[in-house]
Design an enzyme around this catalytic site. Structure first.
Site, PDB file in Angstrom:
ATOM      1  N   HIS A  15       0.861  -1.193   0.000  1.00  0.00           N
ATOM      2  CA  HIS A  15       0.000   0.000   0.000  1.00  0.00           C
ATOM      3  C   HIS A  15       0.891   1.236   0.000  1.00  0.00           C
ATOM      4  O   HIS A  15       1.273   1.742   1.053  1.00  0.00           O
ATOM      5  CB  HIS A  15      -0.925  -0.032   1.228  1.00  0.00           C
ATOM      6  N   HIS A  17       1.343   4.826  -2.397  1.00  0.00           N
ATOM      7  CA  HIS A  17       0.978   5.695  -3.524  1.00  0.00           C
ATOM      8  C   HIS A  17       2.271   6.349  -3.998  1.00  0.00           C
ATOM      9  O   HIS A  17       2.902   7.084  -3.227  1.00  0.00           O
ATOM     10  CB  HIS A  17      -0.010   6.766  -3.080  1.00  0.00           C
ATOM     11  N   HIS A 195      -9.545   1.117  -1.380  1.00  0.00           N
ATOM     12  CA  HIS A 195      -9.516   1.756  -0.072  1.00  0.00           C
ATOM     13  C   HIS A 195     -10.939   1.699   0.484  1.00  0.00           C
ATOM     14  O   HIS A 195     -11.895   2.106  -0.210  1.00  0.00           O
ATOM     15  CB  HIS A 195      -9.112   3.223  -0.192  1.00  0.00           C
ATOM     16  N   GLU A 198     -11.301   3.467   5.850  1.00  0.00           N
ATOM     17  CA  GLU A 198     -10.227   4.324   6.389  1.00  0.00           C
ATOM     18  C   GLU A 198     -10.942   5.403   7.216  1.00  0.00           C
ATOM     19  O   GLU A 198     -10.888   5.418   8.435  1.00  0.00           O
ATOM     20  CB  GLU A 198      -9.406   4.935   5.248  1.00  0.00           C
ATOM     21  N   ASP A 276       1.801   3.928   2.843  1.00  0.00           N
ATOM     22  CA  ASP A 276       0.777   4.802   2.246  1.00  0.00           C
ATOM     23  C   ASP A 276       1.404   5.966   1.459  1.00  0.00           C
ATOM     24  O   ASP A 276       1.552   5.878   0.241  1.00  0.00           O
ATOM     25  CB  ASP A 276      -0.185   5.310   3.325  1.00  0.00           C
ATOM     26  N   ASP A 277       1.737   7.055   2.139  1.00  0.00           N
ATOM     27  CA  ASP A 277       2.331   8.241   1.504  1.00  0.00           C
ATOM     28  C   ASP A 277       3.505   8.701   2.373  1.00  0.00           C
ATOM     29  O   ASP A 277       3.406   9.699   3.099  1.00  0.00           O
ATOM     30  CB  ASP A 277       1.274   9.355   1.406  1.00  0.00           C
TER      31      ASP A 277
HETATM   32  N1  ADE Z   1      -4.470   8.779  -1.866  1.00  0.00           N
HETATM   33  C1  ADE Z   1      -3.233   8.808  -1.327  1.00  0.00           C
HETATM   34  N2  ADE Z   1      -3.279   8.434  -0.055  1.00  0.00           N
HETATM   35  C2  ADE Z   1      -4.564   8.128   0.237  1.00  0.00           C
HETATM   36  C3  ADE Z   1      -5.244   7.662   1.387  1.00  0.00           C
HETATM   37  N3  ADE Z   1      -4.618   7.429   2.537  1.00  0.00           N
HETATM   38  N4  ADE Z   1      -6.580   7.490   1.310  1.00  0.00           N
HETATM   39  C4  ADE Z   1      -7.219   7.735   0.183  1.00  0.00           C
HETATM   40  N5  ADE Z   1      -6.636   8.169  -0.936  1.00  0.00           N
HETATM   41  C5  ADE Z   1      -5.312   8.357  -0.910  1.00  0.00           C
HETATM   42 ZN    ZN Z   2      -3.716   4.792   0.518  1.00  0.00          ZN
END
Ligand code: ADE
Ligand code: ZN
Length: 337
Positions: A15, A17, A195, A198, A276-277
């Site tokens: 996971h 991005h 997703h 969340e 994630d990011d």
């Molecule tokens: N795009 C990038 N990170 C995300 C996240 N945590 N939830 C939804 N969309 C995303």
């Molecule tokens: Zn994500």
């Protein structure tokens, strides 16, 4: 030392991005290279802006940052920087999300985006022996029609894409809105993830399972509010790609000590840890493992189980999964000597 244990543990990241791995230093370098104006005057100013109150407050900055990505070389540099960083964390396999609409809507061709990312993945295979898959995400705040056009535009590159996903603003954009485009992805033989749960309610996880037919849930932490849903996830052995630092940064949980990952693990759910990011949430894979271990007092056995789940939940062929599970067992055996 737990840091060394986590460092040496072989890991899979499921996971991630790729646009969320854009570090401020590279953002500035690409802005200069492409003559793009940034609303920040320094790297420090960018980092200072990374205080989020929820998912949307993050997405606004994340989409703005992606504006510096214009050429194949930019997508290559972005992806390569992430892969080098993941390699340093002893990540052996990655499944990377990309958001083509963030780029095609600015006039960047699909070919430019995919070619740059793909080249970096190939180089990581050659140089590090790191395996990877690419997952195309549809932006759920846009229409299903736009998602369908995006899928069509990506089909000439079908050989480089393993699956599709669904991301962006969750609440108000339930999976049911994307049933047709996921059905089309099924026809194309693509894997499916989404997703769900969340910020959105458990109902969105039910829809991702029943209407989209996903084989993994991204995040999914809100499943614990619905006992029947937990039973279903257990019955299907459905993996959940949890992102602990993301969840605390976006205030899904106020602090790591409040995160429900350990509870999920203890009821037997197939929980994985992911970043994630990472450029926005303050940490890559090992940072996520370490912060979770400390916050929830995870044992070495918990960490081993989570790392194994990463490979079990991957889209790798079974013989590769078995290979990685054996290498984790070998690593674990050495710890007790
Ligand atoms: N795009 C990038 N990170 C995300 C996240 N945590 N939830 C939804 N969309 C995303
Ligand atoms: Zn994500």
């Amino acid at each position: 030392m737990i840091e060394e244990f986590i460092q040496k543990l072989p890991k899979a990241e499921l996971h991630l991005h790729i646009e969320g791995s854009l570090e401020p230093e590279l953002m500035f370098k690409l802005a200069e290279r492409n003559q793009v104006e940034l609303p920040f005057s320094s790297v420090e100013e960018v980092r200072a802006a990374y205080e989020f109150s929820d998912l949307q407050s993050f997405l606004d900055i994340y989409y703005a940052g992606a504006g510096v990505l214009l050429q194949t070389a930019d997508f290559f540099d972005l992806t390569w920087a992430y892969l080098e960083r993941a390699h340093r964390d002893n990540v052996k396999h990655v499944e990377i999300f990309f958001d083509p609409q963030t780029h095609t809507d600015r006039g960047v061709p699909m070919r430019t985006v995919i070619t740059g990312i793909h080249k970096a993945l190939e180089q990581a295979k050659q140089q590090f022996g790191m395996t990877s898959y690419l997952i195309l995400c549809f932006l759920r705040h846009l229409s299903e029609e736009a998602a369908m056009e995006t899928l069509q535009a990506a089909l000439p590159f079908r050989g480089w894409i393993e699956g599709v996903g669904l991301d962006s603003a969750e609440v108000g954009f339930p999976p049911e809105l994307f049933e047709r485009v996921f059905a089309k992805a099924t026809e194309e033989g693509l894997r499916k993830v989404a997703h769900a749960g969340e910020e959105g309610p458990p109902e969105y996880i039910w829809q991702a399972l029943d209407l989209l037919g996903v084989s993994r849930i991204d995040h999914g932490v809100r499943c614990m509010e619905d006992e029947k849903l937990v039973e279903r996830l257990l019955k299907d052995n459905m993996p959940l790609t949890v992102c602990p630092l993301s969840n605390t940064k976006l205030r899904v949980f106020d602090k790591m000590e409040d995160h429900n990952l350990k509870k999920m693990l203890d009821v037997g759910l197939c929980v994985t840890i992911n970043s994630d990011d990472p450029a926005y949430f303050g940490g890559y894979m090992n940072d996520n493992f370490l912060a979770t271990q400390k916050g929830l007092n995870l044992s070495q056995e918990d960490l081993i189980e989570i790392a194994k789940n990463g490979f079990r939940a991957s889209f790798l062929p079974q013989d590769s999964i078995d290979y990685h599970l054996r290498s984790i067992d070998e690593f674990a055996a050495k710890q007790n000597k």
